[in-house]
Scaffold this active site. Structure first.
Site, PDB file in Angstrom:
ATOM      1  CD  GLU A  59     -10.194  -9.498   7.923  1.00  0.00           C
ATOM      2  OE1 GLU A  59     -10.554  -8.754   8.873  1.00  0.00           O
ATOM      3  OE2 GLU A  59      -9.806 -10.671   8.099  1.00  0.00           O
TER       4      GLU A  59
ATOM      5  CG  HIS B 105     -12.401 -19.568   0.881  1.00  0.00           C
ATOM      6  ND1 HIS B 105     -11.258 -19.642   0.128  1.00  0.00           N
ATOM      7  CD2 HIS B 105     -12.242 -20.485   1.863  1.00  0.00           C
ATOM      8  CE1 HIS B 105     -10.451 -20.549   0.643  1.00  0.00           C
ATOM      9  NE2 HIS B 105     -11.022 -21.086   1.690  1.00  0.00           N
TER      10      HIS B 105
ATOM     11  NE  ARG C 114     -12.358 -24.638   1.517  1.00  0.00           N
ATOM     12  CZ  ARG C 114     -12.836 -25.874   1.628  1.00  0.00           C
ATOM     13  NH1 ARG C 114     -13.925 -26.221   0.966  1.00  0.00           N
ATOM     14  NH2 ARG C 114     -12.241 -26.769   2.381  1.00  0.00           N
TER      15      ARG C 114
ATOM     16  CG  PHE D 197     -13.182 -12.370   6.391  1.00  0.00           C
ATOM     17  CD1 PHE D 197     -14.228 -12.309   7.304  1.00  0.00           C
ATOM     18  CD2 PHE D 197     -12.551 -13.589   6.199  1.00  0.00           C
ATOM     19  CE1 PHE D 197     -14.626 -13.439   8.007  1.00  0.00           C
ATOM     20  CE2 PHE D 197     -12.944 -14.720   6.897  1.00  0.00           C
ATOM     21  CZ  PHE D 197     -13.975 -14.648   7.806  1.00  0.00           C
TER      22      PHE D 197
ATOM     23  CB  SER E 191      -5.996 -20.450   2.884  1.00  0.00           C
ATOM     24  OG  SER E 191      -7.247 -20.578   2.302  1.00  0.00           O
TER      25      SER E 191
ATOM     26  NE  ARG F 225      -8.526 -22.253  -2.461  1.00  0.00           N
ATOM     27  CZ  ARG F 225      -8.384 -23.067  -1.428  1.00  0.00           C
ATOM     28  NH1 ARG F 225      -7.719 -22.666  -0.368  1.00  0.00           N
ATOM     29  NH2 ARG F 225      -8.892 -24.277  -1.457  1.00  0.00           N
TER      30      ARG F 225
ATOM     31  CG  ASP G  90     -15.476 -22.878   7.017  1.00  0.00           C
ATOM     32  OD1 ASP G  90     -15.258 -23.616   7.997  1.00  0.00           O
ATOM     33  OD2 ASP G  90     -14.564 -22.418   6.306  1.00  0.00           O
TER      34      ASP G  90
HETATM   35  C1  LIG Z   1     -12.478 -11.378  10.236  1.00  0.00           C
HETATM   36  C2  LIG Z   1     -11.904 -12.711   9.974  1.00  0.00           C
HETATM   37  N1  LIG Z   1     -10.819 -12.809   9.185  1.00  0.00           N
HETATM   38  C3  LIG Z   1     -10.308 -14.018   8.887  1.00  0.00           C
HETATM   39  C4  LIG Z   1     -10.873 -15.151   9.379  1.00  0.00           C
HETATM   40  C5  LIG Z   1     -10.352 -16.506   8.963  1.00  0.00           C
HETATM   41  N2  LIG Z   1      -9.770 -17.163  10.116  1.00  0.00           N
HETATM   42  C6  LIG Z   1     -10.436 -18.111  10.803  1.00  0.00           C
HETATM   43  S1  LIG Z   1      -9.638 -18.581  12.172  1.00  0.00           S
HETATM   44  C7  LIG Z   1      -8.334 -17.556  11.850  1.00  0.00           C
HETATM   45  C8  LIG Z   1      -7.178 -17.484  12.790  1.00  0.00           C
HETATM   46  C9  LIG Z   1      -7.655 -17.174  14.154  1.00  0.00           C
HETATM   47  O1  LIG Z   1      -6.627 -16.998  15.059  1.00  0.00           O
HETATM   48  P1  LIG Z   1      -6.972 -16.722  16.587  1.00  0.00           P
HETATM   49  O2  LIG Z   1      -7.918 -15.580  16.681  1.00  0.00           O
HETATM   50  O3  LIG Z   1      -5.705 -16.595  17.308  1.00  0.00           O
HETATM   51  O4  LIG Z   1      -7.787 -18.009  17.003  1.00  0.00           O
HETATM   52  P2  LIG Z   1      -7.223 -19.407  17.565  1.00  0.00           P
HETATM   53  O5  LIG Z   1      -5.743 -19.433  17.384  1.00  0.00           O
HETATM   54  O6  LIG Z   1      -7.584 -19.412  18.992  1.00  0.00           O
HETATM   55  O7  LIG Z   1      -7.919 -20.470  16.790  1.00  0.00           O
HETATM   56  C10 LIG Z   1      -8.554 -16.853  10.675  1.00  0.00           C
HETATM   57  C11 LIG Z   1      -7.620 -15.882  10.081  1.00  0.00           C
HETATM   58  C12 LIG Z   1     -12.003 -15.001  10.216  1.00  0.00           C
HETATM   59  N3  LIG Z   1     -12.654 -16.060  10.724  1.00  0.00           N
HETATM   60  N4  LIG Z   1     -12.489 -13.778  10.498  1.00  0.00           N
END
Ligand SMILES: Cc1ncc(C[n+]2csc(CCOP(=O)(O)OP(=O)(O)O)c2C)c(N)n1
Lengths: 319, 276
Positions: free
Chosen positions: A58, A109, A167, A83, A37, A10, A117
């Site tokens: 996405e 990843h 990753r 994604f 990331s 990365r 995960d």
């Molecule tokens: C479709 C998708 N894209 C990216 C991710 C990677 N990802 C995991 S958590 C997150 C942020 C989530 O933010 P939010 O929905 O506001 O959740 P919270 O703040 O409550 O943890 C991301 C981008 C994912 N899990 N799913």
């Protein structure tokens, strides 16, 4: 083998993008809430006016990249492999590959090495889904230096690309000189051998090299290892040459055995030169949570598994 | 059969929430990876659902008439696991195996492995559509169960959320309740900087949903919102819960860093002492 230096693909990708952005003002980068990331944030800090974060969206990510390319930009779109491409095969097919736009989808990843995960985040199907789309080219670097080199290659080569990185920090195989031998559509022979050939990609190239050493020391077999970083276009000349020379073929990838590198090589061999082949990869299954190494062992992706595949393919088809 | 027949008091709900935070932090520290911020922010909402609102039976996780809960923001799995374990869906000791190889507790929810987990999740944006499907099935089967879907505020950026929103109002799914954990933070930073989602409540209203906003830590407001969602006729309900990412741990609150970073065991021990 001496203890390898571990480096991040990365970081290599993010730094290469920032360097290329200086040379080529047409390069733009789009991210989807994973930019820190996946290290596209390095480019973003340097060229904020050519960097866009579309949020957790996405399908928008890859389609916005399509529009940027349609208007003359060289567009990189990056997030985790599950994604993009995972969530956006339609947009990639219809809005990027079909019009043959200059979009580079670079996903991190990929594979089981994501670790704890778990299955939802372990993309094991992307080489297959991307490979079968016309106009799409697929490259899979094996370490950090080859990630830098392939980032440069896809940036400078007009058209649609998918590049897949992993990753964890990973063992370094290439030095700068050797990385110069990486070309689109060409493979790199990392070790010579007469008794069998292992074609590998990604993190399993290093495992293949270790497998070849195990086979040397334990069975006095000389087994060649070829890095197939360019999966499409595939270096079928090399596949046929090695099949002729060594008779037995093993493929190794951090991907489902269906449709990936093993599938691509089987297609070439079965049509042009039927040759005994074993495919090392996940056995049409989802992964699970666990540490990277534990998962590689449980799902059969280690040097030992590759060495066993070589032994098995030789004994099940005696010469 | 229904858990909601023995409803705990608000004081008891607060105590359960405290314990839930403790279990979340302990399991994450043991796992050494995972998502504390978004697990801690939604504790009271999930505790209220499982202890006071939903009909369900830990001894019979596949009871056909149970209410359904889908954790669409699947990375908050430690929260769901902590609540299910306390209710007896599986032994509490299992929490120590979170994210480890061969565990029944995967990094993101896995309905094949964990009793009480309704749906696999982890890729954001999908759960509300699945909730629409379950709510439609309840209508076909003339069943009275309700469907609850917990979403992140960053998750609102997924186009699929709005496809599901349109669909739920077309089919008048008054048996469906969405919950948005409006903690203001996603992975790369603040939602309003990464991709603004405001005005959020007007968006849901425009999709013809019954919209209720609550303080995500005030049980009276939370319980009354769920009660009102049950009374809604012909319209799905969304509860926008104003929350704090990392709630309960001072240095995690409002810190994007602790979206996906886990403090070490020592630090967690100190935090837990402070919680008690
Ligand atoms: C479709 C998708 N894209 C990216 C991710 C990677 N990802 C995991 S958590 C997150 C942020 C989530 O933010 P939010 O929905 O506001 O959740 P919270 O703040 O409550 O943890 C991301 C981008 C994912 N899990 N799913």
């Amino acid at each position: 083998m001496a203890k390898p230096t571990l480096l991040s693909m990365r970081d290599a990708y993010g730094e290469a993008l920032a360097r290329l952005g200086e040379e080529n003002e047409k390069i733009v980068v789009v991210g989807a809430d994973t930019t820190a990331s996946i290290k596209t944030s390095i480019f973003g800090a340097k060229f904020p006016e050519r960097f866009f974060n579309v949020g957790i969206a996405e399908q928008n990510l890859v389609s916005v990249a399509a529009g940027l390319a349609l208007a003359g930009k060289v567009a990189f779109a990056s997030t985790y492999a599950v994604f993009a491409p995972g969530k956006c095969v339609d947009q990639i097919r219809n809005a990027i590959a079909y019009p043959n736009l200059d979009v580079k989808i670079v996903a991190s990843h990929a594979g089981l090495s994501v670790g704890p995960d778990g299955a939802s985040h372990q993309e094991l199907e992307d080489i297959a889904t991307m490979r079968v789309i016309p106009n799409m080219r697929v490259v899979v670097p094996a370490d950090a230096p080859s990630t830098s080199k392939l980032t440069e290659i896809i940036a400078n080569h007009q058209g649609t690309f998918y590049m897949r990185i992993a990753r964890p920090n990973c063992p370094t195989i290439y030095d700068e000189g050797l990385a110069e031998s990486i070309r689109l559509g060409r493979s790199v022979e990392l070790s010579e051998g007469e008794d069998a050939t292992i074609f590998a990609c990604g993190l399993l190239v290093y495992e293949a090299l270790r497998a070849s050493q195990l086979l040397k020391s334990e069975h006095n077999l000389s087994v060649g290892v070829v890095d197939m970083s360019s999966i499409k276009p595939l270096d079928s000349d090399m596949v046929l040459k090695r099949a002729q020379k060594t008779g037995y073929i093993v493929t190794a990838e951090e991907h489902n055995i269906l449709g990936g590198l093993g599938g691509a090589i089987s297609e070439v061999l079965s049509e042009k030169r039927p040759t005994p082949i074993f495919r090392v990869g996940t056995q049409d299954t989802f992964g699970e949570s666990g540490e990277h190494q534990e998962l590689m062992e449980k799902y059969g992706l280690t040097a030992r598994n590759i060495a066993n595949a070589v032994l098995n393919v030789r004994t099940s088809h005696p010469a | 059969m229904a858990i909601s027949e023995t409803k705990p008091s608000i004081e008891e709900l607060k105590e359960i929430s405290r314990n839930t935070r403790k279990l979340i932090l302990e399991s994450l520290a043991e796992a050494k990876s995972g998502h504390p911020g978004g697990s801690l922010s939604a504790v009271e909402l999930v505790v209220a659902l499982y202890y006071s609102v939903m009909n369900h039976d830990p001894k019979n996780p596949s009871w056909p008439d149970r209410d359904r809960f889908i954790l669409s923001k699947g990375h908050a799995a430690p929260l769901l696991y902590a609540v299910l374990a306390q209710l007896g869906y599986f032994p509490i000791e299992q929490l120590k195996t979170l994210r480890k190889i061969n565990s029944m507790l995967q990094g993101h929810p896995d309905s094949r492995k964990t009793p009480g987990v309704e749906m696999c999740a982890g890729s954001e944006g999908i759960g509300l559509s699945v909730g629409v499907g379950e709510a439609l099935a309840a209508k076909i089967d003339r069943k009275n169960y309700r469907v609850y879907v917990m979403m992140g505020d960053g998750e609102m950026q997924e186009g699929q959320i709005w496809e599901a929103a349109m669909c739920a109002s077309k089919y008048r799914l008054d048996n469906l309740t969405g919950i948005v954990d409006r903690n203001g933070i996603q992975q790369d930073g603040l939602t309003e900087q990464i991709m603004p989602i405001e005005p959020l409540s007007s968006k849901w209203k425009a999709f013809n949903w019954n919209v209720i906003e609550v303080d995500g830590y005030d049980f009276e407001q939370i319980l009354s919102a769920f009660a009102r969602s049950k009374e809604s006729r012909n319209r799905p309900t969304v509860i926008i819960a104003h929350t704090t990412k990392g709630k309960g741990v001072e240095f995690m609150e409002w810190s994007p860093e602790y979206h996906g970073k886990v403090p070490d065991k020592k630090t967690v021990e100190t935090i837990i002492k402070d919680l008690e």
